[in-house]
Design a protein around this motif. Structure first.
Motif, PDB file in Angstrom:
ATOM      1  N   THR A   1      41.962 -11.493  81.226  1.00 26.42           N
ATOM      2  CA  THR A   1      43.272 -11.469  81.721  1.00 26.42           C
ATOM      3  C   THR A   1      42.876 -10.204  82.994  1.00 26.42           C
TER       4      THR A   1
ATOM      5  N   LEU B   1      34.546  -7.525  74.220  1.00 31.50           N
ATOM      6  CA  LEU B   1      34.019  -6.121  74.564  1.00 31.50           C
ATOM      7  C   LEU B   1      33.946  -5.368  73.358  1.00 31.50           C
TER       8      LEU B   1
ATOM      9  N   THR C   1      39.486 -13.794  72.688  1.00 35.00           N
ATOM     10  CA  THR C   1      40.420 -12.973  72.646  1.00 35.00           C
ATOM     11  C   THR C   1      39.804 -11.595  72.955  1.00 35.00           C
ATOM     12  N   ASN C   2      40.316 -10.651  73.703  1.00 33.56           N
ATOM     13  CA  ASN C   2      39.737  -9.342  73.991  1.00 33.56           C
ATOM     14  C   ASN C   2      38.517  -9.146  74.542  1.00 33.56           C
TER      15      ASN C   2
HETATM   16  N1  LIG Z   1      36.603  -3.757  82.549  1.00 32.26           N
HETATM   17  C1  LIG Z   1      37.900  -3.145  81.989  1.00 32.26           C
HETATM   18  N2  LIG Z   1      38.077  -1.877  82.287  1.00 32.26           N
HETATM   19  C2  LIG Z   1      39.279  -1.399  81.683  1.00 32.26           C
HETATM   20  N3  LIG Z   1      39.709  -1.791  80.640  1.00 32.26           N
HETATM   21  C3  LIG Z   1      39.482  -3.341  80.227  1.00 32.26           C
HETATM   22  C4  LIG Z   1      38.615  -3.928  80.989  1.00 32.26           C
HETATM   23  N4  LIG Z   1      38.598  -5.335  80.534  1.00 32.26           N
HETATM   24  C5  LIG Z   1      39.526  -5.344  79.711  1.00 32.26           C
HETATM   25  N5  LIG Z   1      40.028  -4.265  79.491  1.00 32.26           N
HETATM   26  C6  LIG Z   1      41.054  -3.893  78.541  1.00 32.26           C
HETATM   27  O1  LIG Z   1      40.932  -4.437  77.260  1.00 32.26           O
HETATM   28  C7  LIG Z   1      41.971  -5.072  76.497  1.00 32.26           C
HETATM   29  C8  LIG Z   1      41.438  -6.749  76.420  1.00 32.26           C
HETATM   30  O2  LIG Z   1      41.509  -7.218  77.712  1.00 32.26           O
HETATM   31  P1  LIG Z   1      42.184  -8.456  78.010  1.00 32.26           P
HETATM   32  O3  LIG Z   1      41.801  -8.720  79.534  1.00 32.26           O
HETATM   33  O4  LIG Z   1      43.630  -8.589  77.647  1.00 32.26           O
HETATM   34  O5  LIG Z   1      41.456  -9.592  77.239  1.00 32.26           O
HETATM   35  P2  LIG Z   1      41.638 -11.053  77.126  1.00 32.26           P
HETATM   36  O6  LIG Z   1      42.679 -11.609  77.989  1.00 32.26           O
HETATM   37  O7  LIG Z   1      40.407 -11.809  77.143  1.00 32.26           O
HETATM   38  O8  LIG Z   1      42.298 -11.182  75.607  1.00 32.26           O
HETATM   39  C9  LIG Z   1      43.176  -4.693  77.609  1.00 32.26           C
HETATM   40  O9  LIG Z   1      43.599  -3.506  77.046  1.00 32.26           O
HETATM   41  C10 LIG Z   1      42.456  -4.576  78.828  1.00 32.26           C
HETATM   42  O10 LIG Z   1      43.455  -3.806  79.661  1.00 32.26           O
END
Ligand SMILES: Nc1ncnc2c1ncn2[C@@H]1O[C@H](COP(=O)(O)OP(=O)(O)O)[C@@H](O)[C@H]1O
Ligand SMILES: [Mg+2]
Length: 625
Positions: free
Chosen positions: A89, A223, A84-85
């Protein structure tokens, strides 16, 4: 072997023809009996004549072949794998936005809404399709090239350049997994972007062997790192801004938010049955750096779909109540996958809380949490193989909810198609008011009387006022679900549910009314405590001093936890008692329902007498029992 069967099937002498009697009485060879045996067997089991057809339509061995449009193209599958995070996505959506056309398939309405908004804000016109909602950005209602939908609603016949299937690990879900299977096998897109836990990689890859499509895996790391603390919080006096306390029952939510209030702190509250607008407004309040509310009390509903600025996740307990197949309440320790999903909410990329922390409320729970989080997530194949009833990697999804609804409306005369559609309605069977409404809708429908806005308003006693106590709040949540049910049905039977727009308007108003209630939730809790009869605590919960009791048995596919508040009811085979026993109906509601049912039965019986001789009515009467 048919002679054995013959012993069971041997007809009584008065049902035999002269030929058959002759055969039995004369000392002919036993084989001479065969044609007579078959004739008789077919009378008793008429399906013997269509066994071949039945075999064909029950052949579920190659589901990939059910989607000829998808099989006609060569699709490229890209698996975005990570916790997660980790931005899975986000990366898939970048590709979706850049494509000429695309479909996003998410597990929750909230997520579909988020992508719908993100896409339109980025200048990529995008429609929204959920079970209860269709929003076309084009004013004349023409479909946009992009659509965000809940996964059950995705089209497997429309061609797209890019499709995104989010939270693919839900393919293992006993009740909803079919929708991920269908999307994965059936979406007609040149590129399929699948996002989810790495535990699903092998499974998806193997599934794609059957379609001859290759899977490219892209791995992601978190992240924002999170660490498990070495100490438990132990007391609510030790809370800090950015804390989120995770509970697995609503009663725990009530009791903890009340105790937080006693300490002079403000808290936001999020749990599954709140309407989407209310969840978003609570999330916004908690995320807003200017707002004094810096503590969140939530259920595992936060695991997916909401962006929350959480610094520290505190597990209030590690057990989740479930109701097993026998209708008994059972406590299960949360799985590694569930724990990771929740813990993953600690720390947020774009907030001040870059690094997350995870711990427990009770000291004795901490080693258990560490152990759970250190395990590997069950690879998805294991679950499939153990449940497989069809071929290799598939199993037939759980249709308990379908059967539950079918039982509930079995006495109502409906044609097969309507009955089937009613039974697929996605309702929360644990809410008595939703169940009674479902029944009323079906009954009104069967009388061929359109369910007008006025009728619905009368049924839900609209206009409604903000809740004064928790009981009111729970009722308003149920009314919101009933309006959802109306909207869902309105897309399937437009002429019988003609007032979707009006219903949608009052549903929005109701969401605001609930928001007001939840903003003052601690006042509602206080009111509930004050009104309770002496010696009872309406919000009593399973709070305990020691660590979470660990149940040795984990029941797959048990419905989500719920606090019935109804206990000690004798097991009885009748549907009504079963509902009460499972906490789905209160005894009062059951009595009211029984009264209503007997009234309707009487009316229907009288109707039957009046039109006696009409075969159709006789048929209906036969069905009732
Ligand atoms: N490269 C990026 N630049 C800016 N924001 C990002 C980036 N990657 C992720 N985020 C932000 O970080 C948060 C988590 O990302 P997300 O794609 O939802 O993670 P996951 O799907 O792996 O749980 C979201 O709010 C997303 O918009
Ligand atoms: Mg995601």
């Amino acid at each position: 072997c048919w002679t054995n069967s013959l012993l069971n099937l041997i007809p009584t002498p008065h049902s035999l023809s002269t030929d058959e009697c002759f055969c039995l009485c004369s000392s002919g060879h036993i084989d001479d009996l065969y044609p007579y045996f078959m004739r008789h067997a077919k009378q008793i089991f008429p399906m013997l004549d269509c066994m071949e057809d039945l075999r064909k339509i029950s052949d579920l061995r190659v589901p990939a072949n059910w989607y000829p449009e998808a099989r006609a193209i060569q699709r490229k599958v890209i698996f975005h794998a990570g916790p997660t995070n980790s931005g899975k996505t986000h990366h898939a959506i970048q590709r979706y936005l850049a494509a000429k056309s695309g479909v996003y398939c998410g597990p929750l309405k909230l997520l579909a809404h988020e992508i719908f908004e993100k896409s339109n804000n980025a200048g990529v016109p995008c429609d929204l399709v959920t079970g209860e909602e269709r929003t076309f950005v084009d004013e004349e209602g023409r479909q946009a090239e992009h659509v965000a939908c809940t996964i059950e609603m995705c089209s497997v016949t429309t061609p797209y350049e890019v499709a995104v299937i989010d939270e693919i690990q839900m393919i293992r879900d006993i009740s909803r997994g079919w929708a991920w299977t269908r999307a994965l096998l059936g979406l007609c897109a040149e590129e399929i972007h699948v996002c989810g836990e790495p535990a699903a990689i092998n499974f998806v890859t193997e599934l794609m062997y059957t379609t001859g499509e290759e899977v490219e895996v892209r791995n992601y790391k978190r992240l924002t790192p999170f660490s498990i603390l070495d100490h438990a919080v132990e007391s609510l006096d030790n809370l800090r801004p950015g804390d989120c306390i995770v509970c697995f029952s609503k009663n725990d939510i009530y009791s903890i938010s009340r105790q937080i209030e006693i300490r002079g702190l403000e808290c936001a509250v999020i749990y599954g049955s709140l309407p989407p607008g209310t969840k978003l407004s609570q999330a916004k309040k908690f995320n807003d750096p200017e707002d004094p509310c810096k503590i969140l009390v939530a259920t595992d509903a936060i695991g997916m779909g909401l962006n929350l600025s959480i610094k520290r996740i505190i597990f209030n307990s590690l057990v989740k109540p479930n109701i097993n197949e026998k209708g008994e309440k059972e406590l299960d320790t949360i799985s590694t996958s569930q724990a990771l999903q929740i813990a993953g909410r600690a720390g947020r990329f774009s907030s001040i809380f870059k690094e997350g922390e995870v711990t427990t409320m009770h000291r004795d729970d901490l080693p258990i949490l560490k152990e759970i989080l250190s395990r590997n997530v069950d690879a998805i194949e294991d679950i499939f193989v153990s449940l497989s009833q069809v071929d290799g990697m598939y199993f037939v999804c759980n249709i308990d909810d379908f059967k539950f609804l079918a039982d509930m409306i079995q006495h109502i005369p409906l044609n097969l198609r309507s009955r089937y559609v009613f039974c697929t309605a996605p309702i929360n069977k644990k809410q008595p008011f939703v169940c009674t409404s479902f029944l009323k809708f079906a009954r009104q429908f069967s009388r061929d009387e359109p369910l007008t806005f006025d009728w619905v308003c009368r049924h839900v006693s609209w206009p409604l006022v903000p809740p004064k106590n928790i009981k009111d709040l729970v009722h308003l949540e149920a009314v919101h679900d009933v309006l959802d049910l109306y909207l869902w049905l309105s897309y399937r039977f437009m002429d019988m549910f003609p007032d979707a727009n009006h219903v949608r308007e009052i549903q929005k108003e109701l969401d605001s009314i609930i928001q007001v209630g939840v903003r003052n939730i601690t006042r509602l809790i206080r009111a509930t405590e004050t009104n309770a009869p002496p010696g009872t605590n309406p919000l009593s919960n399973q709070r305990r001093l020691g660590p979470s009791p660990v149940s040795p048995r984990r029941v797959r596919g048990a419905p989500k936890a719920q606090d019935s508040g109804v206990e000690g009811w004798q097991l009885d085979k009748s549907l009504g008692s079963r509902l009460v026993q499972e906490g789905l109906l209160t005894p009062d509601l059951l009595r009211q329902l029984q009264k209503e049912w007997s009234k309707v039965h009487r009316q229907e019986e009288e109707g039957v007498k009046l039109v006696a001789g009409n075969n159709k009515t006789k048929g209906n009467k036969k069905k009732k029992k």
